[in-house]
Enzyme design. Structure first.
Site, PDB file in Angstrom:
ATOM      1  N   ASN A  33       0.821  -1.205   0.000  1.00 14.18           N
ATOM      2  CA  ASN A  33       0.000   0.000   0.000  1.00 14.18           C
ATOM      3  C   ASN A  33       0.860   1.263   0.000  1.00 14.18           C
ATOM      4  O   ASN A  33       0.375   2.357   0.316  1.00 14.18           O
ATOM      5  CB  ASN A  33      -0.920   0.013   1.225  1.00 14.18           C
ATOM      6  CG  ASN A  33      -1.888  -1.149   1.230  1.00 14.18           C
ATOM      7  OD1 ASN A  33      -2.409  -1.535   0.195  1.00 14.18           O
ATOM      8  ND2 ASN A  33      -2.130  -1.719   2.405  1.00 14.18           N
ATOM      9  N   HIS A 120     -13.830  -1.938   6.564  1.00 14.00           N
ATOM     10  CA  HIS A 120     -12.647  -2.628   7.066  1.00 14.00           C
ATOM     11  C   HIS A 120     -12.969  -3.561   8.248  1.00 14.00           C
ATOM     12  O   HIS A 120     -13.877  -3.293   9.034  1.00 14.00           O
ATOM     13  CB  HIS A 120     -11.618  -1.606   7.554  1.00 14.00           C
ATOM     14  CG  HIS A 120     -10.702  -1.113   6.487  1.00 14.00           C
ATOM     15  ND1 HIS A 120     -10.505   0.226   6.232  1.00 14.00           N
ATOM     16  CD2 HIS A 120      -9.911  -1.772   5.606  1.00 14.00           C
ATOM     17  CE1 HIS A 120      -9.640   0.375   5.253  1.00 14.00           C
ATOM     18  NE2 HIS A 120      -9.266  -0.825   4.855  1.00 14.00           N
ATOM     19  N   GLU A 166     -15.945   3.534   3.917  1.00 12.15           N
ATOM     20  CA  GLU A 166     -14.631   3.847   3.355  1.00 12.15           C
ATOM     21  C   GLU A 166     -14.832   4.646   2.074  1.00 12.15           C
ATOM     22  O   GLU A 166     -15.805   4.428   1.352  1.00 12.15           O
ATOM     23  CB  GLU A 166     -13.855   2.567   3.025  1.00 12.15           C
ATOM     24  CG  GLU A 166     -13.552   1.683   4.217  1.00 12.15           C
ATOM     25  CD  GLU A 166     -12.838   0.409   3.799  1.00 12.15           C
ATOM     26  OE1 GLU A 166     -11.914   0.483   2.966  1.00 12.15           O
ATOM     27  OE2 GLU A 166     -13.230  -0.665   4.297  1.00 12.15           O
ATOM     28  N   SER A 170     -10.465  -1.329  -0.191  1.00 13.08           N
ATOM     29  CA  SER A 170      -9.109  -1.831  -0.358  1.00 13.08           C
ATOM     30  C   SER A 170      -9.007  -3.125  -1.142  1.00 13.08           C
ATOM     31  O   SER A 170      -7.920  -3.465  -1.625  1.00 13.08           O
ATOM     32  CB  SER A 170      -8.467  -2.050   1.017  1.00 13.08           C
ATOM     33  OG  SER A 170      -9.237  -2.962   1.795  1.00 13.08           O
ATOM     34  N   ASP A 195     -13.610   6.654   6.523  1.00 12.55           N
ATOM     35  CA  ASP A 195     -12.311   5.985   6.510  1.00 12.55           C
ATOM     36  C   ASP A 195     -11.632   6.284   5.171  1.00 12.55           C
ATOM     37  O   ASP A 195     -12.003   5.749   4.137  1.00 12.55           O
ATOM     38  CB  ASP A 195     -12.505   4.481   6.692  1.00 12.55           C
ATOM     39  CG  ASP A 195     -11.190   3.734   6.847  1.00 12.55           C
ATOM     40  OD1 ASP A 195     -10.149   4.263   6.405  1.00 12.55           O
ATOM     41  OD2 ASP A 195     -11.197   2.612   7.388  1.00 12.55           O
ATOM     42  N   HIS A 198      -7.243   4.363   2.143  1.00 10.89           N
ATOM     43  CA  HIS A 198      -6.627   4.096   0.847  1.00 10.89           C
ATOM     44  C   HIS A 198      -6.755   5.276  -0.118  1.00 10.89           C
ATOM     45  O   HIS A 198      -6.354   5.157  -1.282  1.00 10.89           O
ATOM     46  CB  HIS A 198      -7.220   2.831   0.238  1.00 10.89           C
ATOM     47  CG  HIS A 198      -6.833   1.590   0.985  1.00 10.89           C
ATOM     48  ND1 HIS A 198      -5.705   0.859   0.703  1.00 10.89           N
ATOM     49  CD2 HIS A 198      -7.419   0.984   2.048  1.00 10.89           C
ATOM     50  CE1 HIS A 198      -5.616  -0.156   1.540  1.00 10.89           C
ATOM     51  NE2 HIS A 198      -6.647  -0.101   2.369  1.00 10.89           N
ATOM     52  N   LYS A 228       0.110   3.865   4.678  1.00 15.12           N
ATOM     53  CA  LYS A 228      -0.128   3.525   3.272  1.00 15.12           C
ATOM     54  C   LYS A 228       0.569   4.565   2.407  1.00 15.12           C
ATOM     55  O   LYS A 228       1.774   4.536   2.273  1.00 15.12           O
ATOM     56  CB  LYS A 228      -1.623   3.389   3.033  1.00 15.12           C
ATOM     57  CG  LYS A 228      -2.220   2.213   3.838  1.00 15.12           C
ATOM     58  CD  LYS A 228      -3.695   2.057   3.644  1.00 15.12           C
ATOM     59  CE  LYS A 228      -4.212   0.787   4.334  1.00 15.12           C
ATOM     60  NZ  LYS A 228      -4.022   0.771   5.800  1.00 15.12           N
TER      61      LYS A 228
END
Length: 369
Positions: A33, A120, A166, A170, A195, A198, A228
């Site tokens: 990541n 997540h 998110e 991911s 979130d 990413h 990340k």
């Protein structure tokens, strides 16, 4: 003597093609990541070296509420709050601990948490500790979130709805309908738990994430991981000062954890400056994404428009065999199996970072062919 259950469970995992083991990193990086290639950037090493020269300690010495409140960590929080446009920020040792803390601490009895079904694992663990009931909504379905809140209200719910999602997922690489979810929150006086793990550093006009337009609002709490695209470790939670103060006083994963290393805080501060001052890194990564879509898409890789591109296979053992073949060819591509993803959706997760070149992507395409 090892209890029989544990050995038997490992045997079952192996028979199903789901036994995991730690393996060293090797081959061209299509697994990490480290999206902006900052993990090995010499400027992060220099930040740590200079911090040591200034007398910054390696360890924090205790929790933040004891003697662990090092000035480097406080300076990082101030920098992050300014960069992300939030009133306040709190630094956690890991993104996992931060997500658990948010879900277990902020929603109160009488509230409800409506979450995307594919959030997540750390958020799911936070839900298990939460004091408010939770409802799973269909993936990236803002209408399902709206319906869930309306149903809860119709059944007598009087507290605050919390919407957890998110911005970039991911394992599938798809993006959340951020504006639609914000509109749902506005209709229902709901809080948003966002979130950005990413997306931080990679997306947004200033690398602030896909929900950067929402930051600073009274109903938004966001998580930005440092491990990340920022190339370091830990997580930054941004939001209204009252909620950050509430976490300091009530969040057990924060209160009872040793504070992160002040040296890492100095490295994260440097990473934030690089993200802010070098938009060309994002431009280069976005160009790699476009190239990968053109050359990997014809070989079954899902075109997502982001740096995460899955190749869906389905069966667990076949997925791991395909991953092993690519690894033997010099490509670090990992197989993803349940419970990380739903049964029947095992896949290769291809992650694009500035650690690879267009030539590397072309070579991977040949290997997939």
């Amino acid at each position: 003597m090892t209890p029989g259950f544990h050995r038997e469970d490992l045997d079952r995992l192996e028979a199903a093609g789901r036994l995991r083991a730690l393996t060293p990193r090797a081959g061209i990086d299509f697994a990490s990541n480290d999206y902006l290639g900052l993990a090995s950037d010499p400027r992060l090493r220099d930040a740590v070296t200079h911090a040591l020269a200034r007398g910054v300690s390696v360890g924090s010495g205790g929790s933040r509420l004891l003697r662990g409140n090092d000035p480097e960590i406080a300076a990082l929080e101030a920098d992050a709050a300014q960069m992300f446009g939030a009133e306040a920020c709190l630094h956690f040792a890991t993104g996992f601990a931060a997500n658990v803390a948010l879900l277990a601490t902020l929603p109160q009895p009488g509230d409800v948490i409506v979450h995307d079904a594919m959030i997540h694992a750390s958020m799911h663990d936070g839900l298990r500790l939460a004091r408010a009931p939770s409802v799973a909504a269909g993936h990236n379905d803002a209408q399902a979130v709206d319906d869930a809140i309306r149903t809860w209200r119709a059944d007598g719910g009087t507290g605050t709805p919390w919407i957890a999602f998110e911005t970039l997922y991911s394992m599938d690489g798809d993006r959340a309908p951020v504006a639609d979810l914000a509109a749902v929150a506005a209709r229902h006086d709901a809080m948003l738990l966002v979130d950005e793990a990413h997306a931080t550093g990679v997306w947004g006009a200033n690398g602030r994430g896909l929900a950067e337009a929402l930051e600073g609002a009274e109903n938004v709490v966001a998580l930005h991981t440092c491990g990340k695209a920022l190339g370091c470790q830990g997580a930054l939670v941004t939001g209204p000062r009252a909620l950050i103060d509430f976490l300091i006083n009530r969040a057990r994963p924060f209160i009872f954890s040793t504070a992160p290393s002040p040296l890492l805080a100095s490295a994260v501060r440097t990473a934030l400056r690089i993200v802010r001052d070098e938009p060309e890194r994002r431009t280069r990564l976005h160009a790699l994404i476009a190239h990968a879509e053109a050359v990997l898409g014809p070989h079954g890789v899902t075109v997502t428009g982001t740096q995460v591109m899955p190749l869906m296979i389905g069966e667990d053992k076949a997925t791991m065999a395909r991953a092993a073949a690519l690894q033997a060819g010099g490509f670090d591509v990992r197989g993803i199996r349940p419970p990380t993803v739903a049964p029947g959706t095992a896949r290769l997760r291809i992650a694009l970072t500035l650690n690879v070149t267009p030539d590397d992507i072309d070579a991977l395409a040949e290997a997939l062919a």
